[in-house]
Design an enzyme around this catalytic site. Structure first.
Site, mmCIF file in Angstrom:
data_model
loop_
_atom_site.group_PDB
_atom_site.id
_atom_site.type_symbol
_atom_site.label_atom_id
_atom_site.label_comp_id
_atom_site.label_asym_id
_atom_site.label_seq_id
_atom_site.Cartn_x
_atom_site.Cartn_y
_atom_site.Cartn_z
ATOM 1 N N GLU A 53 9.939 12.565 -12.706
ATOM 2 C CA GLU A 53 8.716 12.794 -13.109
ATOM 3 C C GLU A 53 8.759 14.124 -13.701
ATOM 4 O OE1 GLU A 53 5.192 12.020 -9.802
ATOM 5 O OE2 GLU A 53 6.737 13.570 -9.541
ATOM 6 N N GLY A 57 3.812 7.403 0.947
ATOM 7 C CA GLY A 57 3.612 5.997 1.422
ATOM 8 C C GLY A 57 2.163 5.949 2.038
ATOM 9 N N ASP A 101 5.665 2.846 -1.136
ATOM 10 C CA ASP A 101 6.053 2.087 0.171
ATOM 11 C C ASP A 101 4.633 2.013 1.042
ATOM 12 O OD1 ASP A 101 6.938 4.343 2.362
ATOM 13 O OD2 ASP A 101 7.371 5.011 0.516
ATOM 14 N N MET A 151 5.640 14.619 2.100
ATOM 15 C CA MET A 151 6.358 15.509 2.737
ATOM 16 C C MET A 151 6.256 17.028 2.327
ATOM 17 S SD MET A 151 10.011 13.507 3.158
ATOM 18 C CE MET A 151 10.778 14.887 4.294
ATOM 19 N N GLU A 152 5.040 17.359 1.423
ATOM 20 C CA GLU A 152 4.855 18.548 0.859
ATOM 21 C C GLU A 152 3.628 18.978 0.851
ATOM 22 O OE1 GLU A 152 6.471 16.098 -0.911
ATOM 23 O OE2 GLU A 152 8.527 16.424 -0.395
HETATM 24 N N1 ADE Z 1 7.062 9.710 0.038
HETATM 25 C C1 ADE Z 1 7.022 8.353 -0.269
HETATM 26 N N2 ADE Z 1 7.232 7.564 0.791
HETATM 27 C C2 ADE Z 1 7.150 8.193 1.808
HETATM 28 C C3 ADE Z 1 7.294 8.184 3.284
HETATM 29 N N3 ADE Z 1 7.216 6.850 3.871
HETATM 30 N N4 ADE Z 1 7.004 9.233 4.128
HETATM 31 C C4 ADE Z 1 7.225 10.296 3.599
HETATM 32 N N5 ADE Z 1 7.345 10.603 2.386
HETATM 33 C C5 ADE Z 1 7.040 9.721 1.397
#
Ligand code: ADE
Length: 253
Positions: A13, A79, A217, A193-194
């Site tokens: 990205e 996700g 996902d 996660m951020e």
């Molecule tokens: N980033 C992309 N998919 C994720 C997931 N399943 N859990 C945490 N961060 C993600």
């Protein structure tokens, strides 16, 4: 001129963004490369966020302290948790929560101690502008992706969602864990996660913030066929197109 900060969670990205910034100069602070230049007539600083809440918070703090950005946008993958939030969709945050924050019984679950809140709201105007840009791009997804990409990845027509994103220091990859998150935070559309850490830093500094995430996902047992290919062929292209569309419409005053 206002300075826009762009934090990307993914190398591909950032590379896509830098490809559009012809005059970028590298400035290294705290081991991170910040790219200072222009995009669509705006002064822009772009950086790789790094992964996890602490790394992203450090990166965000440098963005605000050293580069004095006037607005910060985070792009990456996430996700999908919410019903109808499918792989290939885009979620724009209206608020963010740290799903792994738990100082109970001293504080309510998810409440960030001494802030009196669990949710850090994003800047309303920024979030609406990015949601409009995302909507625009997804309506013409084929134009920004390679030919047949949607079919190759078996993606439905992509949708834009706006709402709650939750963040924690864990890649969520089991159905049991994503189900537990849905039960604890029923409004959550996506997990990453951020974002919530960066939202807290921006709250501390009073700087407008929002996050845009492409769903890679469903945070469950079904591993995505090819995460890296999805990132380079779908998520990175959406990020570049959405940011470009947003900057093109934004006044550079
Ligand atoms: N980033 C992309 N998919 C994720 C997931 N399943 N859990 C945490 N961060 C993600």
């Amino acid at each position: 001129m206002a300075v826009i900060g762009i934090m990307s969670a993914l190398h591909e990205e950032l590379a896509a963004v830098l490809a559009d910034m012809p005059d970028e100069q590298r400035v290294t602070v705290a081991g991170r490369d910040f790219w200072v230049g222009h995009w669509q007539g705006h002064a822009v600083v772009a950086v790789l966020s790094r992964i996890g809440k602490v790394a992203a918070a450090t990166t965000a703090t440098v963005m605000l302290e050293r580069f004095g950005v006037d607005a910060l946008v985070f792009t990456g993958a996430a996700g999908g948790l919410g019903q109808g939030v499918r792989v290939g969709d885009v979620v724009v945050a209206s608020g963010l929560v740290q799903h792994d924050m738990d100082a109970s019984p001293l504080f309510l679950r998810h409440e960030v101690p001494l802030y009196g809140r669990a949710i850090f709201e994003t800047d309303a105007a920024l979030s609406v502008q990015l949601a409009d840009a995302a909507q625009q791009v997804l309506q013409e997804a084929d134009r920004f992706l390679g030919p047949d990409t949607l079919t190759q990845f078996e993606l439905a027509l992509p949708q834009m969602h706006r709402g709650l994103i939750v963040s924690g220091d864990r890649f969520v990859s089991t159905t049991a864990e994503s189900q537990a998150l849905r039960e604890a935070l029923p409004d959550a559309l996506a997990v990453e996660m951020e974002g919530a850490a960066v939202a807290q830093v921006c709250f501390d500094y009073g700087v407008p913030f929002t996050a845009v995430r492409t769903i890679s996902d469903r945070a469950d047992d079904a591993a995505h066929t090819d995460f890296n290919r999805f990132i380079s062929e779908v998520a990175s292209r959406y990020s570049r197109a959405i940011l470009s569309e947003w900057l093109a419409k934004r006044s550079s005053a």
